[in-house]
Scaffold this motif. Sequence first.
Motif, PDB file in Angstrom:
ATOM      1  N   SER A   1      -0.174  -3.912  -2.538  1.00  0.00           N
ATOM      2  CA  SER A   1       0.903  -4.659  -2.242  1.00  0.00           C
ATOM      3  C   SER A   1       1.275  -5.788  -3.122  1.00  0.00           C
ATOM      4  O   SER A   1       2.404  -6.107  -3.715  1.00  0.00           O
ATOM      5  CB  SER A   1       0.662  -5.260  -0.814  1.00  0.00           C
TER       6      SER A   1
ATOM      7  N   GLY B   1      -8.936  -2.800   4.167  1.00  0.00           N
ATOM      8  CA  GLY B   1      -7.585  -3.259   3.867  1.00  0.00           C
ATOM      9  C   GLY B   1      -7.346  -3.783   2.475  1.00  0.00           C
ATOM     10  O   GLY B   1      -6.075  -3.839   2.069  1.00  0.00           O
TER      11      GLY B   1
ATOM     12  N   GLY C   1       1.852  -2.699   6.576  1.00  0.00           N
ATOM     13  CA  GLY C   1       0.747  -1.926   7.028  1.00  0.00           C
ATOM     14  C   GLY C   1      -0.478  -2.560   6.263  1.00  0.00           C
ATOM     15  O   GLY C   1      -1.672  -2.564   6.872  1.00  0.00           O
ATOM     16  N   SER C   2      -0.467  -2.879   4.926  1.00  0.00           N
ATOM     17  CA  SER C   2      -1.621  -3.385   4.298  1.00  0.00           C
ATOM     18  C   SER C   2      -2.052  -4.624   4.805  1.00  0.00           C
ATOM     19  O   SER C   2      -3.224  -5.053   4.763  1.00  0.00           O
ATOM     20  CB  SER C   2      -1.243  -3.401   2.996  1.00  0.00           C
TER      21      SER C   2
ATOM     22  N   VAL D   1       2.109  -9.498   5.847  1.00  0.00           N
ATOM     23  CA  VAL D   1       2.902  -8.934   7.124  1.00  0.00           C
ATOM     24  C   VAL D   1       4.244  -9.324   7.230  1.00  0.00           C
ATOM     25  O   VAL D   1       5.384  -8.744   7.278  1.00  0.00           O
ATOM     26  CB  VAL D   1       1.909  -9.255   8.262  1.00  0.00           C
TER      27      VAL D   1
ATOM     28  N   CYS E   1      -1.874  -5.662   8.047  1.00  0.00           N
ATOM     29  CA  CYS E   1      -2.437  -5.225   9.161  1.00  0.00           C
ATOM     30  C   CYS E   1      -3.880  -4.747   9.202  1.00  0.00           C
ATOM     31  O   CYS E   1      -4.858  -4.953   9.856  1.00  0.00           O
ATOM     32  CB  CYS E   1      -1.388  -4.303  10.183  1.00  0.00           C
ATOM     33  N   ALA E   2      -3.903  -3.660   8.065  1.00  0.00           N
ATOM     34  CA  ALA E   2      -5.473  -2.916   7.817  1.00  0.00           C
ATOM     35  C   ALA E   2      -6.105  -4.153   7.448  1.00  0.00           C
ATOM     36  O   ALA E   2      -7.295  -4.242   7.674  1.00  0.00           O
ATOM     37  CB  ALA E   2      -4.968  -1.894   6.726  1.00  0.00           C
TER      38      ALA E   2
ATOM     39  N   LEU F   1       7.332  -1.675   4.431  1.00  0.00           N
ATOM     40  CA  LEU F   1       6.545  -1.070   5.497  1.00  0.00           C
ATOM     41  C   LEU F   1       5.051  -0.831   5.154  1.00  0.00           C
ATOM     42  O   LEU F   1       4.001  -1.128   5.926  1.00  0.00           O
ATOM     43  CB  LEU F   1       7.131   0.180   5.952  1.00  0.00           C
ATOM     44  N   TRP F   2       4.888  -0.716   3.750  1.00  0.00           N
ATOM     45  CA  TRP F   2       3.621  -0.651   3.078  1.00  0.00           C
ATOM     46  C   TRP F   2       2.971  -2.192   3.120  1.00  0.00           C
ATOM     47  O   TRP F   2       1.914  -2.210   3.314  1.00  0.00           O
ATOM     48  CB  TRP F   2       3.616  -0.320   1.796  1.00  0.00           C
TER      49      TRP F   2
END
Length: 180
Positions: A105, A98, A86-87, A50, A89-90, A82-83
Amino acid sequence: MEGVVAKVFEILTIARPHFKWLPVADKCFAAALSGTTEERSSVAAALMTVAAGAAHALQGVAAPSTCGQMNVQPWFMTCAGLWMLGSGCAFLWNEVVGLPFMAASMGGATATAALSPAKPGVFFSSATLGAVVYCNKDKLPLDNPMYILLVVGMWAYGIWGRAFLGNKKLRGDDSSAKKD
């Protein structure tokens, strides 16, 4: 050093009730305060992803001239950041959902390291993904070959995306280079 660690745990214990409404934050607090080594390592890897994602997204927007050092366009650096954000956080939200995104990533990070002069990043990004899988082996459906294929495919997608979409030299796109 023990006093510092004790103070951090005291602060986290006081702050945790205020974040019960946010499940991801509560999960991080729970891992930090009473989690196993595996839980802490897993959360740390996701938080590292993150943080790196946020840094890359900001780098692409705020300092686009620095993206040339990694042989990428600023738009790609922002999208990749951003990917990653997001990954991570997922993964913090749900490990099963996730992990494929984290794999993409780390695949992109592996390709970036392989394309740069500093090669140790290939090991560290691959080791991060391996550690995440190992630390969550009881939660992940690793007995399902389709899930394993999905994770490996997403890792390969991350490598492909970085090597072919994000590589200025391979695409013949060097529009961010300064013209004389």
